[in-house]
Enzyme design. Structure first.
Site, PDB file in Angstrom:
ATOM      1  N   SER A 148       0.844  -1.191   0.000  1.00 53.50           N
ATOM      2  CA  SER A 148       0.000   0.000   0.000  1.00 53.50           C
ATOM      3  C   SER A 148       0.882   1.245   0.000  1.00 53.50           C
ATOM      4  O   SER A 148       1.681   1.432  -0.918  1.00 53.50           O
ATOM      5  CB  SER A 148      -0.967  -0.051   1.188  1.00 53.50           C
TER       6      SER A 148
ATOM      7  N   GLU B 247      -2.213  -2.750  -8.041  1.00 57.58           N
ATOM      8  CA  GLU B 247      -3.340  -3.006  -7.128  1.00 57.58           C
ATOM      9  C   GLU B 247      -3.735  -1.673  -6.507  1.00 57.58           C
ATOM     10  O   GLU B 247      -2.971  -0.712  -6.533  1.00 57.58           O
ATOM     11  CB  GLU B 247      -2.971  -4.034  -6.055  1.00 57.58           C
TER      12      GLU B 247
ATOM     13  N   HIS C 227      -5.311  -5.539  -1.330  1.00 61.15           N
ATOM     14  CA  HIS C 227      -6.121  -5.217  -0.156  1.00 61.15           C
ATOM     15  C   HIS C 227      -7.331  -6.135   0.021  1.00 61.15           C
ATOM     16  O   HIS C 227      -8.271  -5.777   0.718  1.00 61.15           O
ATOM     17  CB  HIS C 227      -6.620  -3.771  -0.251  1.00 61.15           C
TER      18      HIS C 227
END
Length: 306
Positions: free
Chosen positions: A109, A208, A277
């Protein structure tokens, strides 16, 4: 490319929070999991702190990270949380310490900013894998088992596309080989114009994201294309785009955006990879060779540790 040594029983790992703040329960879950692997664990001084959006001031978070990177006893650095904040301190990371004494670095992330900086500055292979919020899923979960494999094993990681993942419908047939680079789309887009922007010629690009409306995903992909990131690309490994929805029923779902932007690149694209996620994720090395095979539905990634 530089690989750190794989972690083994008795090694000391540091838990740091270079971005957002982490809940105490999640930190405890991470500590328990890592001690269950036989590792020793040291918490950064401000790992459980909180300041504005972050786990401490910029100086506090940077201090914890650099302390871990400089300590010869520390063999692995586990980032406890993504969120936001790594970009604020990334230019002052002690890259010289990393070059002199490479360590295993894992996170995802917002930690994408650290991954790409370590790659561009040092050529360090890192691990795109879970932060503290994912370790609470327990030692039997795919997420924790895959993370353990990625940091303790010298064997490749095979990620199998999951037909149940929303991005599984995005596919262009073919086989591609190259260094696996990338991570969180939003963080990658914000590196454009900085010294840490990736050079993706000959690479497989991993993408992502989470909580981004489809039009924002479209905007970021267009930005990368205009910046030349798709020129010379070998393939695209498409992970999870979690909760990337628009409340307007007349707007397209994110999978349509991904399909429109990625299937016209002229390279193999494999969606449906459990990386990101989602409910579970598979940890993979970044900066190492990978082979994407759409017929087999697999992404095989060389180990990030030696």
């Amino acid at each position: 490319m530089i690989r750190a040594g794989r972690l083994k029983a008795g090694d000391l790992v540091a838990l740091v929070s270079p971005s957002g703040a982490s809940e105490a329960g999640r930190v405890a879950s991470t500590v328990s999991a890592l001690e269950g692997w036989g590792l020793r664990v040291r918490l950064g001084e401000h790992a459980g702190g909180r300041h504005l959006f972050f786990a401490g001031t910029d100086e506090e978070r940077l201090g914890d990270l650099n302390t871990a990177l400089r300590d010869p006893e520390v063999r692995g650095v586990f980032c406890l949380r993504g969120g936001y904040g790594m970009q604020r301190i990334v230019d002052r990371v002690d890259f010289g310490a990393v070059r002199d004494d490479p360590k295993v670095v894992i996170g995802f992330s917002d930690i994408t900013a650290l991954h790409v900086a370590l790659w561009r500055e040092v050529g360090l292979a890192t691990v795109h894998g879970p932060t503290a919020g994912q370790f609470e899923r327990g030692p039997a979960s795919l997420t924790v088992r895959a993370a353990r494999h990625a940091v303790t094993s010298g064997e490749p990681v095979t990620v199998v596309a999951d037909g149940g993942e929303p991005t599984s419908g995005v596919r262009v047939e073919g086989v591609a080989e190259g260094d696996l680079l990338g991570g969180n789309l939003a963080m990658l887009a914000t590196t454009v114009g900085t010294r840490h922007a990736l050079e993706t010629d000959g690479a497989i690009l991993l993408l992502e994201d989470v909580d981004e409306e489809p039009y924002r995903v479209d905007r970021m992909l267009v930005h990368l294309r205009r910046a030349g990131w798709f020129d010379g690309l070998r393939g695209v490994a498409l992970g999870q785009f979690t909760n990337c929805v628009d409340r307007n029923p007349n707007y397209p779902p994110v999978v349509e955006v991904l399909r429109e932007q990625l299937t016209t690149l002229g390279v193999p694209v494999l969606g449906g990879l459990p990386i990101g996620h989602g409910d579970e994720q598979v940890a993979v090395g970044l900066g190492v060779r990978a082979r994407l095979d759409t017929e087999a539905g697999t992404l095989v990634v060389d180990p990030a540790v030696k």
